[in-house]
Write a protein that holds these residues in place. Structure first.
Motif, mmCIF file in Angstrom:
data_model
loop_
_atom_site.group_PDB
_atom_site.id
_atom_site.type_symbol
_atom_site.label_atom_id
_atom_site.label_comp_id
_atom_site.label_asym_id
_atom_site.label_seq_id
_atom_site.Cartn_x
_atom_site.Cartn_y
_atom_site.Cartn_z
ATOM 1 N N SER A 143 0.838 -1.201 0.000
ATOM 2 C CA SER A 143 0.000 0.000 0.000
ATOM 3 C C SER A 143 0.868 1.245 0.000
ATOM 4 C CB SER A 143 -0.898 0.016 1.235
ATOM 5 O OG SER A 143 -1.785 -1.059 1.188
ATOM 6 N N SER A 144 0.428 2.231 -0.780
ATOM 7 C CA SER A 144 1.100 3.531 -0.783
ATOM 8 C C SER A 144 0.062 4.596 -1.136
ATOM 9 C CB SER A 144 2.264 3.542 -1.775
ATOM 10 O OG SER A 144 1.816 3.249 -3.068
ATOM 11 N N GLY A 145 -0.733 4.945 -0.149
ATOM 12 C CA GLY A 145 -1.782 5.929 -0.382
ATOM 13 C C GLY A 145 -2.946 5.320 -1.142
ATOM 14 N N VAL A 146 -3.384 6.004 -2.196
ATOM 15 C CA VAL A 146 -4.534 5.553 -2.979
ATOM 16 C C VAL A 146 -4.147 4.389 -3.891
ATOM 17 C CG1 VAL A 146 -6.241 6.255 -4.704
ATOM 18 C CG2 VAL A 146 -5.549 7.852 -2.910
ATOM 19 N N GLU A 147 -2.951 4.449 -4.458
ATOM 20 C CA GLU A 147 -2.500 3.384 -5.342
ATOM 21 C C GLU A 147 -1.707 2.351 -4.548
ATOM 22 O OE1 GLU A 147 -0.324 5.192 -8.546
ATOM 23 O OE2 GLU A 147 -2.144 5.328 -9.742
ATOM 24 N N HIS A 148 -1.694 1.137 -5.073
ATOM 25 C CA HIS A 148 -0.967 0.043 -4.450
ATOM 26 C C HIS A 148 -0.035 -0.542 -5.499
ATOM 27 C CE1 HIS A 148 -3.953 0.397 -1.287
ATOM 28 N NE2 HIS A 148 -4.884 0.329 -2.231
ATOM 29 N N HIS A 149 1.224 -0.735 -5.117
ATOM 30 C CA HIS A 149 2.221 -1.281 -6.041
ATOM 31 C C HIS A 149 2.241 -2.799 -5.918
ATOM 32 C CE1 HIS A 149 5.748 -1.456 -8.567
ATOM 33 N NE2 HIS A 149 6.260 -2.314 -7.708
ATOM 34 N N TYR A 150 2.165 -3.496 -7.041
ATOM 35 C CA TYR A 150 2.242 -4.961 -7.032
ATOM 36 C C TYR A 150 3.432 -5.418 -7.861
ATOM 37 C CZ TYR A 150 0.483 -5.149 -11.829
ATOM 38 O OH TYR A 150 0.352 -5.004 -13.186
ATOM 39 N N SER A 151 3.950 -6.578 -7.489
ATOM 40 C CA SER A 151 4.984 -7.270 -8.252
ATOM 41 C C SER A 151 4.583 -8.728 -8.310
ATOM 42 C CB SER A 151 6.351 -7.149 -7.574
ATOM 43 O OG SER A 151 6.750 -5.803 -7.498
ATOM 44 N N ALA A 152 4.687 -9.325 -9.481
ATOM 45 C CA ALA A 152 4.340 -10.734 -9.668
ATOM 46 C C ALA A 152 5.523 -11.456 -10.287
ATOM 47 C CB ALA A 152 3.113 -10.868 -10.558
ATOM 48 N N TYR A 153 5.784 -12.645 -9.775
ATOM 49 C CA TYR A 153 6.909 -13.458 -10.234
ATOM 50 C C TYR A 153 6.390 -14.867 -10.498
ATOM 51 C CZ TYR A 153 9.064 -9.682 -7.604
ATOM 52 O OH TYR A 153 9.410 -8.456 -7.117
ATOM 53 N N GLN A 154 6.863 -15.472 -11.575
ATOM 54 C CA GLN A 154 6.446 -16.832 -11.889
ATOM 55 C C GLN A 154 7.638 -17.628 -12.393
ATOM 56 O OE1 GLN A 154 3.150 -17.185 -14.619
ATOM 57 N NE2 GLN A 154 3.073 -19.393 -14.412
ATOM 58 N N ARG A 155 7.904 -18.741 -11.728
ATOM 59 C CA ARG A 155 8.980 -19.633 -12.160
ATOM 60 C C ARG A 155 8.470 -20.456 -13.345
ATOM 61 N NH1 ARG A 155 12.907 -20.572 -8.700
ATOM 62 N NH2 ARG A 155 11.538 -20.365 -6.903
ATOM 63 N N ASP A 156 9.255 -20.592 -14.372
ATOM 64 C CA ASP A 156 8.884 -21.373 -15.555
ATOM 65 C C ASP A 156 7.553 -20.912 -16.146
ATOM 66 O OD1 ASP A 156 11.200 -22.897 -15.164
ATOM 67 O OD2 ASP A 156 10.150 -24.284 -13.845
ATOM 68 N N ALA A 157 7.424 -19.629 -16.381
ATOM 69 C CA ALA A 157 6.177 -19.066 -16.919
ATOM 70 C C ALA A 157 5.835 -19.632 -18.287
ATOM 71 C CB ALA A 157 6.258 -17.541 -16.987
ATOM 72 N N TRP A 158 6.821 -20.102 -19.014
ATOM 73 C CA TRP A 158 6.578 -20.688 -20.328
ATOM 74 C C TRP A 158 5.669 -21.903 -20.222
ATOM 75 C CZ3 TRP A 158 7.956 -25.731 -20.586
ATOM 76 C CH2 TRP A 158 8.865 -26.191 -19.635
ATOM 77 N N TYR A 159 5.710 -22.576 -19.058
ATOM 78 C CA TYR A 159 4.977 -23.826 -18.885
ATOM 79 C C TYR A 159 3.471 -23.636 -19.081
ATOM 80 C CZ TYR A 159 3.428 -28.195 -16.794
ATOM 81 O OH TYR A 159 2.828 -29.395 -16.579
ATOM 82 N N ASP A 160 2.917 -22.560 -18.532
ATOM 83 C CA ASP A 160 1.471 -22.313 -18.689
ATOM 84 C C ASP A 160 1.201 -20.953 -19.328
ATOM 85 O OD1 ASP A 160 1.980 -20.539 -16.637
ATOM 86 O OD2 ASP A 160 0.481 -21.349 -15.278
ATOM 87 N N HIS A 161 2.156 -20.507 -20.123
ATOM 88 C CA HIS A 161 2.034 -19.247 -20.870
ATOM 89 C C HIS A 161 1.857 -18.039 -19.951
ATOM 90 C CE1 HIS A 161 1.849 -21.647 -24.461
ATOM 91 N NE2 HIS A 161 0.874 -22.365 -23.933
ATOM 92 N N GLY A 162 2.484 -18.073 -18.766
ATOM 93 C CA GLY A 162 2.463 -16.926 -17.860
ATOM 94 C C GLY A 162 1.110 -16.642 -17.237
ATOM 95 N N ARG A 163 0.396 -17.673 -16.886
ATOM 96 C CA ARG A 163 -0.962 -17.510 -16.352
ATOM 97 C C ARG A 163 -1.004 -16.603 -15.122
ATOM 98 N NH1 ARG A 163 -5.347 -22.350 -15.623
ATOM 99 N NH2 ARG A 163 -7.089 -21.031 -15.074
ATOM 100 N N LEU A 164 -0.065 -16.785 -14.193
ATOM 101 C CA LEU A 164 -0.045 -15.948 -12.990
ATOM 102 C C LEU A 164 0.275 -14.500 -13.345
ATOM 103 C CD1 LEU A 164 -0.177 -15.772 -9.868
ATOM 104 C CD2 LEU A 164 2.293 -16.136 -9.885
ATOM 105 N N LEU A 165 1.221 -14.292 -14.240
ATOM 106 C CA LEU A 165 1.591 -12.930 -14.640
ATOM 107 C C LEU A 165 0.430 -12.244 -15.358
ATOM 108 C CD1 LEU A 165 5.229 -13.611 -15.894
ATOM 109 C CD2 LEU A 165 4.471 -12.922 -13.609
#
Length: 128
Positions: A97-119
């Motif tokens: 959280s940082s005021g009104v906006e919230h900063h997110y970061s997403a990481y996925q190991r072996d994203a190629w496996y499911d075409h980056g579904r989590l990302l």
């Protein structure tokens, strides 16, 4: 004569063993599981969604059988996939959280496996 044949055989074995040893050590070195946050498959940005709603949206986009864990750490809400250990997790989404906006970061190991579904889920949910 017998002695020289043994020496030749020994040298032949060594010449095959040494390259195999180096290849094996190289593969062992590559097989370690570094912290997921050090990988190349990631995305980040901001969202106006509150952290709980955002992570709920991301979780809803994952496969039904996914093992998901949430925890609070250092003013960030985290969603881990498969393990809470960053060296073993297959996915991680952090939101701060940082005021009104919230900063997110997403990481996925072996994203190629499911075409980056989590990302993809992290990006889509940031806009929802």
């Amino acid at each position: 004569m017998k002695r020289s044949a043994e020496v030749v055989a020994f040298k032949s074995i060594l010449s095959g063993f040494i390259p195999s040893l180096f290849i094996g050590l190289f593969l062992i070195g590559c097989a370690h599981n570094p912290d997921i946050r050090m990988g190349q498959d990631n995305t980040s940005g901001t969202t106006v969604n509150n952290p709980s709603s955002y992570l709920g949206c991301v979780q809803s986009e994952l496969p039904k059988g996914a093992k998901v864990y949430t925890q609070q750490e250092n003013n960030a809400l985290q969603l881990f996939v498969d393990s809470t250990d960053p060296n073993q997790a297959t996915g991680l989404v952090e939101i701060k959280s940082s005021g009104v906006e919230h900063h997110y970061s997403a990481y996925q190991r072996d994203a190629w496996y499911d075409h980056g579904r989590l990302l993809d889920a992290a990006l889509m949910c940031s806009r929802a």
